[in-house]
Write a protein that holds these residues in place. Structure first.
Motif, mmCIF file in Angstrom:
data_model
loop_
_atom_site.group_PDB
_atom_site.id
_atom_site.type_symbol
_atom_site.label_atom_id
_atom_site.label_comp_id
_atom_site.label_asym_id
_atom_site.label_seq_id
_atom_site.Cartn_x
_atom_site.Cartn_y
_atom_site.Cartn_z
ATOM 1 N N HIS A 129 0.826 -1.207 0.000
ATOM 2 C CA HIS A 129 0.000 0.000 0.000
ATOM 3 C C HIS A 129 0.865 1.264 0.000
ATOM 4 C CE1 HIS A 129 0.812 -0.382 4.323
ATOM 5 N NE2 HIS A 129 0.436 0.885 4.471
ATOM 6 N N GLN A 130 2.067 1.197 0.606
ATOM 7 C CA GLN A 130 2.967 2.357 0.594
ATOM 8 C C GLN A 130 3.557 2.578 -0.796
ATOM 9 O OE1 GLN A 130 5.511 0.925 3.703
ATOM 10 N NE2 GLN A 130 4.355 1.942 5.326
ATOM 11 N N LEU A 131 3.894 1.490 -1.483
ATOM 12 C CA LEU A 131 4.373 1.585 -2.869
ATOM 13 C C LEU A 131 3.272 2.141 -3.770
ATOM 14 C CD1 LEU A 131 6.248 -1.816 -3.013
ATOM 15 C CD2 LEU A 131 7.322 0.426 -3.242
ATOM 16 N N TYR A 132 2.042 1.708 -3.495
ATOM 17 C CA TYR A 132 0.905 2.203 -4.280
ATOM 18 C C TYR A 132 0.699 3.700 -4.047
ATOM 19 C CZ TYR A 132 -3.926 2.848 -5.802
ATOM 20 O OH TYR A 132 -5.067 3.316 -6.417
ATOM 21 N N ASN A 133 0.834 4.136 -2.801
ATOM 22 C CA ASN A 133 0.714 5.568 -2.506
ATOM 23 C C ASN A 133 1.778 6.366 -3.253
ATOM 24 O OD1 ASN A 133 -1.470 5.287 -0.765
ATOM 25 N ND2 ASN A 133 -0.190 5.090 1.060
ATOM 26 N N PHE A 134 3.008 5.858 -3.251
ATOM 27 C CA PHE A 134 4.095 6.546 -3.958
ATOM 28 C C PHE A 134 3.812 6.582 -5.460
ATOM 29 C CE2 PHE A 134 8.378 6.257 -6.023
ATOM 30 C CZ PHE A 134 8.753 7.572 -5.779
ATOM 31 N N LEU A 135 3.284 5.480 -6.005
ATOM 32 C CA LEU A 135 2.923 5.443 -7.423
ATOM 33 C C LEU A 135 1.862 6.490 -7.733
ATOM 34 C CD1 LEU A 135 2.918 4.172 -10.252
ATOM 35 C CD2 LEU A 135 1.280 2.482 -9.388
ATOM 36 N N ARG A 136 0.847 6.612 -6.888
ATOM 37 C CA ARG A 136 -0.221 7.587 -7.095
ATOM 38 C C ARG A 136 0.334 9.011 -7.053
ATOM 39 N NH1 ARG A 136 -3.639 8.195 -3.362
ATOM 40 N NH2 ARG A 136 -5.289 9.071 -4.639
ATOM 41 N N PHE A 137 1.279 9.244 -6.151
ATOM 42 C CA PHE A 137 1.895 10.574 -6.072
ATOM 43 C C PHE A 137 2.666 10.873 -7.358
ATOM 44 C CE2 PHE A 137 5.413 13.402 -4.863
ATOM 45 C CZ PHE A 137 4.697 14.451 -4.308
ATOM 46 N N CYS A 138 3.409 9.893 -7.859
ATOM 47 C CA CYS A 138 4.161 10.082 -9.107
ATOM 48 C C CYS A 138 3.219 10.308 -10.283
ATOM 49 C CB CYS A 138 5.046 8.868 -9.377
ATOM 50 S SG CYS A 138 6.427 8.671 -8.223
ATOM 51 N N GLU A 139 2.116 9.566 -10.319
ATOM 52 C CA GLU A 139 1.134 9.751 -11.389
ATOM 53 C C GLU A 139 0.581 11.167 -11.376
ATOM 54 O OE1 GLU A 139 -1.685 6.704 -10.551
ATOM 55 O OE2 GLU A 139 -0.735 5.248 -11.898
ATOM 56 N N MET A 140 0.336 11.701 -10.173
ATOM 57 C CA MET A 140 -0.162 13.067 -10.057
ATOM 58 C C MET A 140 0.848 14.050 -10.638
ATOM 59 S SD MET A 140 -0.654 15.417 -6.665
ATOM 60 C CE MET A 140 1.132 15.425 -6.534
ATOM 61 N N LEU A 141 2.139 13.830 -10.342
ATOM 62 C CA LEU A 141 3.172 14.726 -10.848
ATOM 63 C C LEU A 141 3.231 14.695 -12.369
ATOM 64 C CD1 LEU A 141 6.098 13.976 -8.353
ATOM 65 C CD2 LEU A 141 4.605 15.984 -8.369
ATOM 66 N N VAL A 142 3.068 13.517 -12.950
ATOM 67 C CA VAL A 142 3.127 13.387 -14.405
ATOM 68 C C VAL A 142 1.927 14.037 -15.068
ATOM 69 C CG1 VAL A 142 3.096 11.729 -16.318
ATOM 70 C CG2 VAL A 142 4.544 11.297 -14.323
ATOM 71 N N LYS A 143 0.766 13.956 -14.410
ATOM 72 C CA LYS A 143 -0.475 14.467 -14.998
ATOM 73 C C LYS A 143 -0.650 15.966 -14.801
ATOM 74 C CE LYS A 143 -3.003 10.123 -14.380
ATOM 75 N NZ LYS A 143 -4.096 9.451 -13.640
ATOM 76 N N ARG A 144 -0.037 16.539 -13.792
ATOM 77 C CA ARG A 144 -0.223 17.958 -13.505
ATOM 78 C C ARG A 144 0.425 18.808 -14.598
ATOM 79 N NH1 ARG A 144 -4.417 18.328 -10.902
ATOM 80 N NH2 ARG A 144 -3.916 20.532 -10.818
ATOM 81 N N PRO A 145 0.218 20.123 -14.612
ATOM 82 C CA PRO A 145 0.809 20.985 -15.639
ATOM 83 C C PRO A 145 2.326 21.143 -15.523
ATOM 84 C CG PRO A 145 -0.338 22.304 -13.996
ATOM 85 C CD PRO A 145 -0.699 20.868 -13.730
ATOM 86 N N CYS A 146 2.918 20.655 -14.421
ATOM 87 C CA CYS A 146 4.358 20.795 -14.271
ATOM 88 C C CYS A 146 5.100 19.890 -15.266
ATOM 89 C CB CYS A 146 4.792 20.467 -12.835
ATOM 90 S SG CYS A 146 4.054 18.986 -12.153
ATOM 91 N N LYS A 147 6.355 20.237 -15.529
ATOM 92 C CA LYS A 147 7.179 19.518 -16.505
ATOM 93 C C LYS A 147 8.227 18.684 -15.764
ATOM 94 C CE LYS A 147 5.070 21.952 -19.712
ATOM 95 N NZ LYS A 147 4.056 21.355 -20.605
#
Length: 248
Positions: A129-147
């Motif tokens: 579940h901790q790896l999944y949380n980290f994955l979700r955080f990374c997905e958010m970074l990729v999807k956001r307007p940031c580069k």
């Protein structure tokens, strides 16, 4: 007021719960927390709106969504004025069983196209579940307007039976990020205890439980927001001298 919005399906129930909490927080002048809940609640209501066929209900939903968007916008303007006045530190206390504090809700105001690099220090990125949380955080970074180009993770190494799971899980995430043009730099240390996230636009976020502030899920429930464990969330601008030390 929020209960009269929608029907009794799971999506509607989740929306009502989060909006009610937003209204309560606003009445208590806890504006940062209220804004997070309004944003989460509005997203849930928009999902409900998409699935509503009844014309009258759709009209009522649109009216309520517009009202909550106005409330959220007014709060945001007030908080922006506070920031302009030099009050850059904000603390949010996330209470046990609270809802409406997704990664998107907490981090979206600090992520823009100037963000290209992120540093994450969290000693507990080990279990599934901790790896999944980290994955979700990374997905958010990729999807956001940031580069985003580089994500640095400093965590502790699982020396027990979960070592292989941790290693393989992080390697899978690294490979997935590479496919999106993002480099994941991994570093392990047995000495870290504090949890913090730094963006190269100057923001530093400290969360008492790190990324692992969601309760470990028992079952997967459609629509229902994830329930939280209590923690404290602090954010502030990094002083120029500290930026130089950190290599920004």
């Amino acid at each position: 007021m929020a209960q009269s919005l929608v029907g009794q399906d799971s999506g509607s129930t989740a929306a009502v719960t989060v909006i009610k909490r937003a209204l309560e927080l606003e009445s208590e002048s806890r504006y940062p927390q209220a804004l997070v809940c309004y944003q989460e609640g509005i997203d849930l209501l928009l999902q409900v709106l998409k699935g509503t066929k009844d014309v009258t209900k759709k009209c009522n939903l649109r009216k309520r969504i517009s009202e909550y968007m106005d409330r959220a916008e007014n709060i945001k303007k007030y908080l922006d004025q506070e920031k302009e006045a030099g009050k850059y530190h904000k603390q949010i206390k996330i209470e046990e069983n609270a809802t409406g504090f997704s990664y998107e809700s907490l981090f979206q105001e600090y992520l823009n196209e100037t963000v290209t690099e992120v540093w994450i220090e969290d000693p507990y990125i080990r279990h599934t579940h901790q790896l999944y949380n980290f994955l979700r955080f990374c997905e958010m970074l990729v999807k956001r307007p940031c580069k985003i180009k580089t994500i640095h993770l400093l965590t502790s190494l699982d020396e027990g039976s979960g070592k292989e799971q941790q290693s393989s899980g992080l390697e899978e995430i690294r490979e997935s990020l590479r496919n999106h043009g993002v480099q994941l730099e991994l570093e392990y240390s047995s000495l870290i205890h504090d949890r913090e996230i730094r963006f190269n636009n100057g923001w530093m976020i400290k969360i008492g439980r790190g990324l692992d502030y969601f309760k470990k899920p028992q079952v997967q429930v459609t629509f229902l927001p994830r329930v939280l464990m209590p923690t404290n969330y602090n954010r502030g601008r990094i002083p120029p001298k500290e930026k130089n030390r950190l290599g920004f």
